[in-house]
Design a protein around this motif. Structure first.
Motif, PDB file in Angstrom:
ATOM      1  N   PHE A  40      43.472  70.590 -25.402  1.00  0.00           N
ATOM      2  CA  PHE A  40      43.832  71.602 -26.389  1.00  0.00           C
ATOM      3  C   PHE A  40      44.283  70.987 -27.710  1.00  0.00           C
ATOM      4  CE2 PHE A  40      45.163  74.836 -22.904  1.00  0.00           C
ATOM      5  CZ  PHE A  40      43.837  75.175 -22.697  1.00  0.00           C
ATOM      6  N   ASN A  41      44.579  69.701 -27.708  1.00  0.00           N
ATOM      7  CA  ASN A  41      45.144  69.068 -28.898  1.00  0.00           C
ATOM      8  C   ASN A  41      44.205  68.108 -29.617  1.00  0.00           C
ATOM      9  OD1 ASN A  41      47.832  70.195 -28.949  1.00  0.00           O
ATOM     10  ND2 ASN A  41      48.171  69.085 -27.052  1.00  0.00           N
ATOM     11  N   GLU A  42      43.345  67.425 -28.898  1.00  0.00           N
ATOM     12  CA  GLU A  42      42.444  66.444 -29.514  1.00  0.00           C
ATOM     13  C   GLU A  42      40.998  66.902 -29.400  1.00  0.00           C
ATOM     14  OE1 GLU A  42      43.135  62.467 -28.160  1.00  0.00           O
ATOM     15  OE2 GLU A  42      45.305  62.717 -28.217  1.00  0.00           O
ATOM     16  N   ASP A  43      40.387  67.203 -30.533  1.00  0.00           N
ATOM     17  CA  ASP A  43      39.008  67.683 -30.591  1.00  0.00           C
ATOM     18  C   ASP A  43      38.780  68.842 -29.601  1.00  0.00           C
ATOM     19  OD1 ASP A  43      36.405  67.775 -31.551  1.00  0.00           O
ATOM     20  OD2 ASP A  43      35.684  66.327 -30.065  1.00  0.00           O
ATOM     21  N   PRO A  44      39.551  69.935 -29.739  1.00  0.00           N
ATOM     22  CA  PRO A  44      39.475  71.019 -28.756  1.00  0.00           C
ATOM     23  C   PRO A  44      38.178  71.807 -28.820  1.00  0.00           C
ATOM     24  CG  PRO A  44      40.856  71.685 -30.583  1.00  0.00           C
ATOM     25  CD  PRO A  44      40.473  70.241 -30.825  1.00  0.00           C
ATOM     26  N   ASN A  45      37.651  72.122 -27.664  1.00  0.00           N
ATOM     27  CA  ASN A  45      36.552  73.063 -27.542  1.00  0.00           C
ATOM     28  C   ASN A  45      36.577  73.634 -26.131  1.00  0.00           C
ATOM     29  OD1 ASN A  45      34.590  71.555 -25.783  1.00  0.00           O
ATOM     30  ND2 ASN A  45      34.644  70.134 -27.513  1.00  0.00           N
ATOM     31  N   VAL A  46      35.932  74.752 -25.952  1.00  0.00           N
ATOM     32  CA  VAL A  46      35.975  75.463 -24.673  1.00  0.00           C
ATOM     33  C   VAL A  46      35.335  74.634 -23.569  1.00  0.00           C
ATOM     34  CG1 VAL A  46      35.207  77.530 -23.447  1.00  0.00           C
ATOM     35  CG2 VAL A  46      36.108  77.730 -25.766  1.00  0.00           C
ATOM     36  N   SER A  47      34.218  74.015 -23.843  1.00  0.00           N
ATOM     37  CA  SER A  47      33.495  73.248 -22.828  1.00  0.00           C
ATOM     38  C   SER A  47      34.335  72.112 -22.249  1.00  0.00           C
ATOM     39  CB  SER A  47      32.206  72.693 -23.428  1.00  0.00           C
ATOM     40  OG  SER A  47      31.519  71.904 -22.502  1.00  0.00           O
ATOM     41  N   SER A  48      34.937  71.303 -23.119  1.00  0.00           N
ATOM     42  CA  SER A  48      35.749  70.188 -22.614  1.00  0.00           C
ATOM     43  C   SER A  48      37.001  70.699 -21.907  1.00  0.00           C
ATOM     44  CB  SER A  48      36.127  69.227 -23.738  1.00  0.00           C
ATOM     45  OG  SER A  48      37.027  69.832 -24.642  1.00  0.00           O
ATOM     46  N   SER A  49      37.551  71.799 -22.383  1.00  0.00           N
ATOM     47  CA  SER A  49      38.721  72.384 -21.732  1.00  0.00           C
ATOM     48  C   SER A  49      38.385  72.849 -20.322  1.00  0.00           C
ATOM     49  CB  SER A  49      39.259  73.562 -22.551  1.00  0.00           C
ATOM     50  OG  SER A  49      39.658  73.141 -23.830  1.00  0.00           O
ATOM     51  N   LEU A  50      37.240  73.492 -20.157  1.00  0.00           N
ATOM     52  CA  LEU A  50      36.834  73.960 -18.834  1.00  0.00           C
ATOM     53  C   LEU A  50      36.623  72.798 -17.875  1.00  0.00           C
ATOM     54  CD1 LEU A  50      34.381  76.839 -19.788  1.00  0.00           C
ATOM     55  CD2 LEU A  50      36.645  77.059 -18.753  1.00  0.00           C
ATOM     56  N   LYS A  51      35.980  71.730 -18.346  1.00  0.00           N
ATOM     57  CA  LYS A  51      35.764  70.557 -17.493  1.00  0.00           C
ATOM     58  C   LYS A  51      37.093  69.993 -17.004  1.00  0.00           C
ATOM     59  CE  LYS A  51      31.434  69.090 -19.570  1.00  0.00           C
ATOM     60  NZ  LYS A  51      30.791  68.095 -20.422  1.00  0.00           N
ATOM     61  N   PHE A  52      38.048  69.846 -17.919  1.00  0.00           N
ATOM     62  CA  PHE A  52      39.347  69.296 -17.556  1.00  0.00           C
ATOM     63  C   PHE A  52      40.098  70.230 -16.608  1.00  0.00           C
ATOM     64  CE2 PHE A  52      43.936  68.987 -18.331  1.00  0.00           C
ATOM     65  CZ  PHE A  52      44.149  67.674 -17.940  1.00  0.00           C
ATOM     66  N   LEU A  53      40.128  71.509 -16.917  1.00  0.00           N
ATOM     67  CA  LEU A  53      40.891  72.463 -16.111  1.00  0.00           C
ATOM     68  C   LEU A  53      40.324  72.620 -14.705  1.00  0.00           C
ATOM     69  CD1 LEU A  53      41.572  75.128 -18.859  1.00  0.00           C
ATOM     70  CD2 LEU A  53      43.223  73.543 -17.857  1.00  0.00           C
TER      71      LEU A  53
END
Length: 73
Positions: A40-53
């Protein structure tokens, strides 16, 4: 088919729909201050957030808890 779960606000919600709602409601900048995770803080985007979560249960729990809190107010 699963029985209805009227007391479960997460029932029928996908992780993607939850993240999209929170990004629309708060924006990535505010989300990053509310939930201190890198996606959420470094180069945020929905795709990377979903992968991490999807790989990190404790972070997913925080996001789901924030979603429940934000729809109940």
């Amino acid at each position: 088919m699963y029985p209805p779960q009227p007391n479960n606000p997460l029932h029928g919600q996908t992780l993607e729909s939850i993240v999209l709602y929170l990004v629309d409601f708060y924006g990535f900048e505010k989300l990053g201050t509310m939930i201190r995770i890198k996606c959420f803080n470094e180069d945020p985007n929905v795709s990377s957030s979903l992968k991490f979560l999807r790989k990190t249960p404790w972070a997913r729990k925080k996001v789901e808890d924030l979603y429940v809190e934000s729809i109940s107010t």
